[in-house]
Design an enzyme around this catalytic site. Structure first.
Site, PDB file in Angstrom:
ATOM      1  N   ASP A 139     -37.998 -23.707  50.891  1.00  0.00           N
ATOM      2  CA  ASP A 139     -38.582 -24.766  51.697  1.00  0.00           C
ATOM      3  C   ASP A 139     -37.432 -25.409  52.470  1.00  0.00           C
ATOM      4  OD1 ASP A 139     -40.330 -26.565  52.851  1.00  0.00           O
ATOM      5  OD2 ASP A 139     -41.306 -27.084  50.963  1.00  0.00           O
ATOM      6  N   TRP A 140     -37.762 -26.107  53.541  1.00  0.00           N
ATOM      7  CA  TRP A 140     -36.730 -26.620  54.438  1.00  0.00           C
ATOM      8  C   TRP A 140     -35.877 -27.670  53.726  1.00  0.00           C
ATOM      9  CZ3 TRP A 140     -38.948 -22.738  56.042  1.00  0.00           C
ATOM     10  CH2 TRP A 140     -38.810 -22.217  57.322  1.00  0.00           C
TER      11      TRP A 140
END
Length: 690
Positions: A222-223
């Protein structure tokens, strides 16, 4: 399919660069390997125009909580395919979705993105969505792996659930989708599990995902979920996103030179990146996107050419079909469907009739290609002269993916005006629901109530001697005040139904479409009754004291009354159930039951099959599967389901996966608390390696 690049041909300094992104949305291009572009999803594309935070318009389909309420795998497959077609038109190779985290608590702010509280339902819809999008050559990215069940302190808190709870509940939808639909990528979550960040969790990313389940795709973070790039690569993460301007590559290179990371570990991840890019870009760099016309000003409406390339008209019609199929008729005393050709006046009350709630906030919010307002659609169906409108309550200004606080609007004055309008009408339709500020990424709710201004309005309208139809726009469960709920003639839940929800709502209100949706999550009577309420949200350590008992499992195990049960949904017709049969075969447990449409309108029934293991298994009743059966008036059909024995297995740390022997109770019905028929079947014990 041949890989586009031999990793061994690159120097180590280039290989490590493959393991993190190039900017916010692209993988790194090297040695003839093109860069793949990733885009937020999953109910539409959130793709930048090239200007930060300015999005290319795309079709806003119903959110995950809505789509799951259709209980229609083929519909989910078609929606996935449409999103894939738009991604290809935009030059995007991977869409970040679907989200299949389970709804441990109705307070989670991101529940609107997720399918269900039940892993079987989430797996069926999620697998179909994955198959649909990947049929276009665009990768799905199954997320958020794993146990990402709250937004509060999501990057720091640690899930301490026991292994049985994790495996039987929170990992199960992921397993089924990985093994049936074969997604090309999986995204790790932000949270820790037993103290270790998911991005650095070898047991999760390698032992379970790859070694046990056979996943052969890309694991992407995930970012900004990577805290230690060296530990992440060692654990089995392949691609860190977004790019870090070379910092992670430098750390990996230094770790190899110091002996803290092996070159083989770097090559393993780099080869997976290359294999992924080769899957989504088998012919190399993609052609120029017809949608990303450099002559078009970012943020401007789509041109005719762009709209054609995206399939705007066709996909809007699909969004309308999906929104109607997803809607759940919670309550109806016979007032619905309304007569479109009647002469009686209709009062439409509520700001959401003009600016409907179509989606939640955060990374899933898309810039829709168009939005159908319910008020316009009702006027089109019933005639402008019959339909009167009043806003009723304050609504903040919105562009549909952001919403401002409502200021400068007198709630009392708006309410009085609405009541006066409603008092003159023959039927009152009120649009109400949860504001976007209550349903958004990075924030959890602390209550389950509708806004006070809406509740006050509804209670006052319920005192009128007029049929009261309430249309609820909400992406997750709410507690409904009995002061209006118990007097409402009908309640139609349209969830966050996407950009075509207005037209779909009119289709349902006037009977052009017969409601067939069923709740994919329980609606409780009180916040105090919900699972995990004593600790949610957990600020540091989430111990999950309820174990595998969430959703209907929790309420059933405690014999708690609920507002509306899992699987509930009414129709404008009625259905009768015949006898239920069950037999254990070589491939699985075969279940079948005859269902008849006993009404005068065509409709579709979602036949739900539930299983209760033998008593000694100490496991509650659970959804085994379902069949959505369309039937004409007076028509009968047979709902048939095969349940794989593996899907009946329980986990124990000592014995692994086992399907217990003994007498299994089988029940079939219209909801988890409307079970019409039951039988018993004897099954032999079975063991499973994973």
């Amino acid at each position: 399919m041949a890989d586009l690049l031999d990793v061994s041909s690159l120097p180590l300094a280039e290989r490590v660069k493959l393991l993190s992104g190039d900017g916010p949305w692209h993988s790194y291009a090297a040695g003839g390997l093109p860069a793949a572009e990733l885009s937020d999803g999953p109910h539409g594309l959130r793709t930048e125009t090239g200007v930060d935070m300015v999005w290319i318009p795309s079709t806003g389909f119903p959110t995950g909580s809505a789509l799951a309420s259709s209980w229609d795998a083929e519909l989910a497959r078609r929606v996935g395919r449409a999103i894939g077609e738009e991604a290809r038109a935009m030059g995007v190779q991977c869409v970040l979705g679907p989200g299949v985290n389970l709804k441990r608590s109705p307070l989670c702010g991101r529940n609107f993105e997720y399918f269900s509280e039940d892993p079987a339902l989430a797996a069926v819809l999620g697998a179909a969505w994955v198959e649909g999008i990947q049929s276009t050559g665009v990768a799905a990215c199954l997320k958020h792996f794993a146990a990402n069940n709250q937004e509060t302190r999501r990057t720091e808190m640690s899930v301490e659930a026991d292994e049985t709870t994790l495996r039987e509940l929170y990992l199960e939808a992921f397993r089924r989708i990985v093994q049936t639909a074969r997604p090309w990528s999986v995204m790790c979550s932000y949270n820790r599990i037993h103290g270790v960040h998911a991005s650095q969790h070898r047991w999760l990313l390698t032992d379970v995902l790859r070694d046990e389940w056979g996943f052969d795709g890309l694991v992407v973070s995930d970012w900004d979920a990577v805290h230690d790039p060296v530990a992440a690569v060692r654990a089995g993460l392949d691609l860190e996103m977004p790019g870090t301007d070379g910092r992670s590559a430098a750390a990996l290179l230094a770790a190899v030179r110091s002996g803290d990371l092996t070159e083989a570990e770097v090559d393993r991840a780099a080869e997976r990146v290359v294999r992924f890019v080769s899957r989504v870009l088998p012919d190399g760099w993609p052609p120029a996107s017809p949608v990303r016309d450099p002559g078009v000003t970012p943020g401007a409406p789509l041109t005719a050419g762009q709209a054609t390339a995206l399939g705007v008209g066709e996909h809007h019609r699909l969004a309308r079909e999906a929104a109607a199929a997803a809607a759940v008729l919670l309550r109806n005393d016979g007032v619905l469907p309304l007569e479109a050709q009647g002469s009686g006046s209709i009062a439409v009350i509520g700001g959401y009739a003009v600016t409907p709630r179509i989606q939640g906030g955060g990374s899933a919010g898309v810039c829709p290609t168009m939005v159908d307002a319910p008020l316009d659609a009702i006027r089109e169906a019933a005639g402008t002269d019959r339909v009167w409108y009043a806003p009723g309550y304050p609504v903040g200004a919105t562009n549909y993916y952001e919403e401002a606080e409502a200021h400068g609007q007198d709630a009392g004055l708006l309410r009085a005006e609405a009541v006066a309008v409603a008092a003159q009408a023959e039927v009152v339709i009120v649009f109400a629901g949860l504001p976007l500020l209550d349903e958004r990424e990075a924030f959890d709710r602390d209550h389950l109530d509708l806004p006070a201004a809406q509740t006050d309005l509804l209670v006052e309208l319920a005192q009128l001697d007029r049929p009261l139809v309430v249309v609820l726009q909400a992406g997750s469960a709410a507690v409904l005040d009995p002061g209006w709920h118990d007097r409402a003639s009908a309640i139609l839940l349209t969830h966050l139904g996407g950009q075509a929800v207005g037209s779909a709502t009119a289709d349902l209100l006037f009977g052009r479409v017969n409601p067939s949706g069923k709740l994919a999550e329980t609606w409780p009577l009180r916040l105090a009754d919900t699972p995990g309420i004593d600790t949610f949200p957990d600020l540091d350590t989430a111990r999950y004291p309820e174990g595998p008992l969430i959703g209907y499992r929790w309420y059933d195990s405690r014999a708690l009354a609920v507002g509306y049960p899992f699987g509930h949904g009414l129709s404008y017709t009625s259905f009768g159930y015949g006898s239920l049969s069950a037999t254990g075969g070589a491939e699985g447990l075969d279940l079948w039951i005859e269902v008849e449409n006993t009404g005068v309108l065509p409709g579709a029934e979602v036949v739900q099959f539930y299983l209760t293991p033998p008593r000694e298994a100490n496991r509650p009743r659970f959804l085994a599967g379902f069949v959505k059966l369309p039937l004409g008036p007076g028509e009968a059909g047979t709902a048939r389901l095969r349940v794989r024995y593996r899907d009946l297995a329980s986990w124990s740390p000592e014995d692994g996966w086992q399907q217990p022997a003994g007498q299994w109770r089988v029940e079939a019905g219209a909801s988890s608390r409307d079970l019409r028929q039951q039988t018993v079947v004897g099954l032999a014990a079975r063991d499973f390696p994973s």
